[in-house]
Design a protein around this motif. Structure first.
Motif, PDB file in Angstrom:
ATOM      1  N   THR A 158       0.835  -1.192   0.000  1.00 17.23           N
ATOM      2  CA  THR A 158       0.000   0.000   0.000  1.00 17.23           C
ATOM      3  C   THR A 158       0.874   1.247   0.000  1.00 17.23           C
ATOM      4  OG1 THR A 158      -1.623  -1.252   1.266  1.00 17.23           O
ATOM      5  CG2 THR A 158      -1.953   1.109   1.145  1.00 17.23           C
ATOM      6  N   ASN A 159       0.408   2.289  -0.706  1.00 11.86           N
ATOM      7  CA  ASN A 159       1.233   3.476  -0.932  1.00 11.86           C
ATOM      8  C   ASN A 159       0.458   4.771  -0.746  1.00 11.86           C
ATOM      9  OD1 ASN A 159       3.433   1.741  -2.369  1.00 11.86           O
ATOM     10  ND2 ASN A 159       1.587   1.394  -3.586  1.00 11.86           N
ATOM     11  N   LEU A 160       1.196   5.835  -0.430  1.00 16.44           N
ATOM     12  CA  LEU A 160       0.660   7.197  -0.421  1.00 16.44           C
ATOM     13  C   LEU A 160       1.497   8.020  -1.386  1.00 16.44           C
ATOM     14  CD1 LEU A 160      -1.577   8.827   1.123  1.00 16.44           C
ATOM     15  CD2 LEU A 160       0.301   9.798   2.463  1.00 16.44           C
ATOM     16  N   ILE A 161       0.830   8.760  -2.283  1.00 18.59           N
ATOM     17  CA  ILE A 161       1.503   9.436  -3.397  1.00 18.59           C
ATOM     18  C   ILE A 161       1.055  10.884  -3.475  1.00 18.59           C
ATOM     19  CG2 ILE A 161       1.860   9.422  -5.894  1.00 18.59           C
ATOM     20  CD1 ILE A 161       0.449   6.307  -4.398  1.00 18.59           C
ATOM     21  N   VAL A 162       1.995  11.780  -3.751  1.00 21.16           N
ATOM     22  CA  VAL A 162       1.669  13.183  -4.025  1.00 21.16           C
ATOM     23  C   VAL A 162       2.123  13.513  -5.441  1.00 21.16           C
ATOM     24  CG1 VAL A 162       1.815  13.893  -1.615  1.00 21.16           C
ATOM     25  CG2 VAL A 162       3.855  14.001  -3.045  1.00 21.16           C
ATOM     26  N   ARG A 163       1.588  14.611  -5.980  1.00 19.54           N
ATOM     27  CA  ARG A 163       1.925  15.025  -7.348  1.00 19.54           C
ATOM     28  C   ARG A 163       2.695  16.329  -7.329  1.00 19.54           C
ATOM     29  NH1 ARG A 163       0.360  18.711 -10.898  1.00 19.54           N
ATOM     30  NH2 ARG A 163      -1.176  19.495  -9.408  1.00 19.54           N
ATOM     31  N   THR A 164       3.701  16.414  -8.172  1.00 21.99           N
ATOM     32  CA  THR A 164       4.409  17.651  -8.444  1.00 21.99           C
ATOM     33  C   THR A 164       4.451  17.836  -9.947  1.00 21.99           C
ATOM     34  OG1 THR A 164       5.799  17.371  -6.481  1.00 21.99           O
ATOM     35  CG2 THR A 164       6.535  18.955  -8.131  1.00 21.99           C
ATOM     36  N   ARG A 165       3.694  18.822 -10.435  1.00 19.42           N
ATOM     37  CA  ARG A 165       3.559  19.042 -11.879  1.00 19.42           C
ATOM     38  C   ARG A 165       3.114  17.768 -12.589  1.00 19.42           C
ATOM     39  NH1 ARG A 165       7.828  23.176 -14.762  1.00 19.42           N
ATOM     40  NH2 ARG A 165       6.915  25.096 -13.935  1.00 19.42           N
ATOM     41  N   ASP A 166       4.003  17.206 -13.422  1.00 20.14           N
ATOM     42  CA  ASP A 166       3.612  16.026 -14.206  1.00 20.14           C
ATOM     43  C   ASP A 166       4.200  14.740 -13.639  1.00 20.14           C
ATOM     44  OD1 ASP A 166       6.219  16.648 -14.778  1.00 20.14           O
ATOM     45  OD2 ASP A 166       6.064  16.301 -16.931  1.00 20.14           O
ATOM     46  N   THR A 167       4.640  14.774 -12.375  1.00 20.79           N
ATOM     47  CA  THR A 167       5.217  13.580 -11.764  1.00 20.79           C
ATOM     48  C   THR A 167       4.453  13.191 -10.497  1.00 20.79           C
ATOM     49  OG1 THR A 167       6.811  14.812 -10.406  1.00 20.79           O
ATOM     50  CG2 THR A 167       7.518  14.140 -12.614  1.00 20.79           C
ATOM     51  N   ALA A 168       4.523  11.919 -10.170  1.00 20.69           N
ATOM     52  CA  ALA A 168       3.926  11.399  -8.943  1.00 20.69           C
ATOM     53  C   ALA A 168       5.037  10.813  -8.088  1.00 20.69           C
ATOM     54  CB  ALA A 168       2.881  10.333  -9.264  1.00 20.69           C
ATOM     55  N   ARG A 169       5.107  11.246  -6.827  1.00 18.04           N
ATOM     56  CA  ARG A 169       6.158  10.769  -5.932  1.00 18.04           C
ATOM     57  C   ARG A 169       5.538   9.959  -4.798  1.00 18.04           C
ATOM     58  NH1 ARG A 169      11.475  12.392  -4.533  1.00 18.04           N
ATOM     59  NH2 ARG A 169      11.338  14.170  -5.952  1.00 18.04           N
ATOM     60  N   PHE A 170       6.096   8.772  -4.569  1.00 15.97           N
ATOM     61  CA  PHE A 170       5.643   7.908  -3.485  1.00 15.97           C
ATOM     62  C   PHE A 170       6.291   8.379  -2.183  1.00 15.97           C
ATOM     63  CE2 PHE A 170       4.530   5.647  -7.165  1.00 15.97           C
ATOM     64  CZ  PHE A 170       3.701   4.581  -6.855  1.00 15.97           C
ATOM     65  N   ILE A 171       5.483   8.913  -1.259  1.00 13.44           N
ATOM     66  CA  ILE A 171       6.053   9.437  -0.014  1.00 13.44           C
ATOM     67  C   ILE A 171       5.947   8.429   1.131  1.00 13.44           C
ATOM     68  CG2 ILE A 171       5.580  11.823  -0.674  1.00 13.44           C
ATOM     69  CD1 ILE A 171       3.232  11.781   1.324  1.00 13.44           C
ATOM     70  N   ALA A 172       5.169   7.376   0.936  1.00 15.72           N
ATOM     71  CA  ALA A 172       5.097   6.311   1.947  1.00 15.72           C
ATOM     72  C   ALA A 172       4.708   5.023   1.255  1.00 15.72           C
ATOM     73  CB  ALA A 172       4.081   6.655   3.032  1.00 15.72           C
ATOM     74  N   SER A 173       5.275   3.938   1.707  1.00 19.76           N
ATOM     75  CA  SER A 173       4.983   2.641   1.110  1.00 19.76           C
ATOM     76  C   SER A 173       5.186   1.561   2.162  1.00 19.76           C
ATOM     77  CB  SER A 173       5.910   2.391  -0.086  1.00 19.76           C
ATOM     78  OG  SER A 173       5.550   1.240  -0.793  1.00 19.76           O
ATOM     79  N   SER A 230       8.610  -1.864  -2.045  1.00 14.48           N
ATOM     80  CA  SER A 230       8.402  -0.481  -1.627  1.00 14.48           C
ATOM     81  C   SER A 230       8.812   0.488  -2.735  1.00 14.48           C
ATOM     82  CB  SER A 230       9.210  -0.180  -0.368  1.00 14.48           C
ATOM     83  OG  SER A 230       9.175   1.205  -0.079  1.00 14.48           O
ATOM     84  N   ARG A 231       7.968   1.464  -3.001  1.00 13.76           N
ATOM     85  CA  ARG A 231       8.275   2.511  -3.982  1.00 13.76           C
ATOM     86  C   ARG A 231       8.582   3.838  -3.300  1.00 13.76           C
ATOM     87  NH1 ARG A 231       8.511  -1.638  -6.391  1.00 13.76           N
ATOM     88  NH2 ARG A 231       7.550  -2.111  -8.409  1.00 13.76           N
ATOM     89  N   GLU A 232       8.744   3.807  -1.979  1.00 16.61           N
ATOM     90  CA  GLU A 232       8.946   5.058  -1.242  1.00 16.61           C
ATOM     91  C   GLU A 232      10.138   5.840  -1.798  1.00 16.61           C
ATOM     92  OE1 GLU A 232       9.823   6.374   3.352  1.00 16.61           O
ATOM     93  OE2 GLU A 232       8.280   4.866   2.954  1.00 16.61           O
ATOM     94  N   GLY A 233       9.887   7.123  -2.079  1.00 17.21           N
ATOM     95  CA  GLY A 233      10.922   7.997  -2.620  1.00 17.21           C
ATOM     96  C   GLY A 233      11.009   7.993  -4.135  1.00 17.21           C
ATOM     97  N   MET A 234      10.376   7.032  -4.790  1.00 16.09           N
ATOM     98  CA  MET A 234      10.457   6.934  -6.247  1.00 16.09           C
ATOM     99  C   MET A 234       9.509   7.921  -6.921  1.00 16.09           C
ATOM    100  SD  MET A 234      10.785   2.852  -7.009  1.00 16.09           S
ATOM    101  CE  MET A 234      12.193   1.905  -6.440  1.00 16.09           C
ATOM    102  N   VAL A 235       9.881   8.315  -8.117  1.00 14.97           N
ATOM    103  CA  VAL A 235       9.098   9.271  -8.905  1.00 14.97           C
ATOM    104  C   VAL A 235       8.742   8.632 -10.244  1.00 14.97           C
ATOM    105  CG1 VAL A 235       9.097  11.545 -10.007  1.00 14.97           C
ATOM    106  CG2 VAL A 235      10.239  11.227  -7.798  1.00 14.97           C
ATOM    107  N   PHE A 236       7.481   8.774 -10.650  1.00 13.11           N
ATOM    108  CA  PHE A 236       6.987   8.233 -11.912  1.00 13.11           C
ATOM    109  C   PHE A 236       6.241   9.333 -12.667  1.00 13.11           C
ATOM    110  CE2 PHE A 236       7.417   4.587  -9.181  1.00 13.11           C
ATOM    111  CZ  PHE A 236       7.721   3.508 -10.009  1.00 13.11           C
ATOM    112  N   PRO A 237       6.078   9.195 -13.981  1.00  9.00           N
ATOM    113  CA  PRO A 237       5.193  10.117 -14.702  1.00  9.00           C
ATOM    114  C   PRO A 237       3.779  10.014 -14.124  1.00  9.00           C
ATOM    115  CG  PRO A 237       6.535   8.847 -16.248  1.00  9.00           C
ATOM    116  CD  PRO A 237       6.730   8.232 -14.898  1.00  9.00           C
TER     117      PRO A 237
END
Length: 497
Positions: free
Chosen positions: A107-122, A133-140
């Motif tokens: 399970t994950n929590l994600i925030v958006r910055t412009r056109d990217t999504a960053r996993f802030i908790a996983s 875990s995707r914590e800290g990773m950034v995706f389109p």
């Protein structure tokens, strides 16, 4: 969909990984102590101290007077709302653990910055085969479940700015087709949840919902990720229900941390909390009821939904009357959801202007018919709307006025100018648009059926105009051709007497 499952490199360098993760924590959360970094990375305090010392040396971090490490000059330009991110993550973690306990999936929590999504908790699940875990990773953002939901909250102008062509000058292939993206985002606004099937990484499926503040502003996305081989679409409804309940609980915890009085927080949260169920849960259940064959039949009649109406009524019976839920279902602009809304609403609770807006939004014939017959006819403003709609230049709106007039002809004919109605029908019905013509023809037939003194004229008008004379009628059904309709109904009334 062609992106491979994101796995660690074959020869990982643990110290580099730890340093990068520590830098990400500082950037996203604003600061941390040596003990906190050690706990998060799963290393000894001495190791965490050496990592932070190196980050300070390279200007990735600074240490304040309270011995807390914060983003240094290198990270500061990219740091955004660290206090909010830190608060989100800290508050969300217990909820993420509960979801993992319930679903046994990451399970994950994600925030958006412009056109990217960053996993802030996983939080990873315990199964051997799992999404890491995707914590800290950034995706389109447009390739992730939560990213899409957060993009759906943007205005057209904000979406254009996020995907401005000049930002993709060196990587034009990475820029999504905005027309297709807008279509998808419109659908997500209706459903309230998103499903990502191998869009960000091959072999991965994710389902997500939004987390909002008391004002309704989207703060983050909450998602559950699993190997695609374990995803069962029949369980979508329960996945969405679990995530939605968790998001509401997290929203409540966040609201209670804010500066507003407790009474204000509860009043605001009441606007998003729905008795018994939520829009996302209902939309998920409607999705499971979708039948392509039913949709194909309905679309031939102008109705864009594929839900069996008996099953829709059964769902409405379970939900019972829920006016707030009905209003939110109507706002989805989904035909099946709107039909359900009309079954669970309180007809007398709508204001006159609200019903007027709803009618003009109801372009599906079935939604239009149910709105008039199930709601407007029971509303105290029905007569006022009848008079206004009958003279409306929009033929679809005018047809609603004629439907209400037909109701008056049958049940409350007092003060109606029946000869005047016959004059209008005789002059205008022949050339009226289909739906208006159908409503006027019904009124003509009802006058002939209910009022013997005007029956001969009603039949004569029908015979002269020949509206719907050749309409195909199934065996055992009465033709809508007014003379036939009138004659048959009068005969049945005579038989019953």
């Amino acid at each position: 969909m062609d992106k491979p499952l994101r796995t660690p490199p074959p020869y990982p360098i643990a110290s580099v990984d730890h340093a990068l993760r520590a830098a990400t924590i500082l950037q996203m959360e604003g600061g941390a102590t040596v003990s906190q970094i050690a706990e998060r990375l799963g290393v000894a305090r001495s190791t965490a101290h050496r990592l932070l010392a190196m980050l300070v040396h390279r200007d990735f971090a600074v240490q304040d007077e309270g011995r807390v490490y914060r983003p240094g000059p290198v990270l500061e330009p990219a740091a955004q709302s660290p206090s909010l991110v830190s608060r989100l993550r800290t508050t969300a973690l217990p909820h993420l653990h509960r979801v993992v306990d319930l679903l046994d999936e990451t399970t994950n929590l994600i925030v958006r910055t412009r056109d990217t999504a960053r996993f802030i908790a996983s939080v990873e699940c315990r199964l051997a085969l799992r999404v890491g875990s995707r914590e800290g990773m950034v995706f389109p953002a447009h390739r992730t479940t939560a990213g899409l939901l957060l993009l759906a909250e943007l205005t057209d102008e904000e979406l254009d700015a996020a995907y401005a062509p000049e930002r993709y000058r060196d990587r034009p292939a990475d820029r999504p087709d905005l027309a297709r993206l807008r279509t998808e985002l419109k659908r997500l606004r209706r459903t309230g949840f998103a499903v990502n099937k191998e869009r960000s990484e091959r072999g991965l499926v994710a389902v997500g919902v939004l987390v909002r503040d008391p004002d309704g502003t989207a703060l983050a996305g909450l998602s559950v990720s699993m190997p695609s081989m374990r995803y069962d679409p029949h369980h979508l409804q329960s996945l969405v229900a679990t995530l939605d309940a968790t998001a509401r609980a997290l929203e409540k915890d966040l609201a209670e941390q804010g500066p507003r009085p407790r009474e204000t927080q509860e009043a605001e949260m009441a606007g998003t909390a729905l008795t018994g169920t939520t829009v996302a849960e209902v939309m998920a259940e409607l999705a499971t009821l979708e039948d392509p064959k039913i949709r194909a039949v309905n679309e031939r009649h102008g109705d864009d939904h594929g839900v069996n109406l008996s099953k829709l009524r059964a769902l409405a019976k379970r939900l019972k009357t829920q006016q707030d839920l009905a209003r939110r279902l109507w706002e989805t602009d989904d035909t099946a959801a709107r039909l359900l809304a009309l079954l669970i609403c309180r007809p007398k609770a709508f204001a006159r202007d609200e019903l007027d807006v709803m009618l003009r939004q109801a372009r599906s014939p079935k939604v239009h018919d149910w709105l008039v017959n199930y709601v407007v006819k029971k509303n105290p403003h029905a007569e006022e709307l009848r008079l206004a709609w009958s003279d409306d230049p929009d033929p679809v709106v005018a047809s609603a006025g004629w439907a209400l007039t037909t109701e008056r002809v049958a049940k409350k004919p007092e003060s109606l100018d029946l000869p005047g109605l016959l004059d209008v029908i005789e002059a205008e019905m022949k050339d009226a648009p289909d739906r208006l013509q159908w409503a006027m023809n019904h009124c003509l037939a009802q006058i002939g059926i209910s009022h013997a003194e005007y029956r001969t004229r009603a039949i004569a008008i029908g015979e002269r105009l020949e509206v719907l004379k050749d309409y195909p009628t199934s065996p055992g059904c009465t033709s809508p051709f007014a003379p036939t309709w009138i004659t048959e109904m009068v005969r049945r009334q005579g038989d019953q007497s």
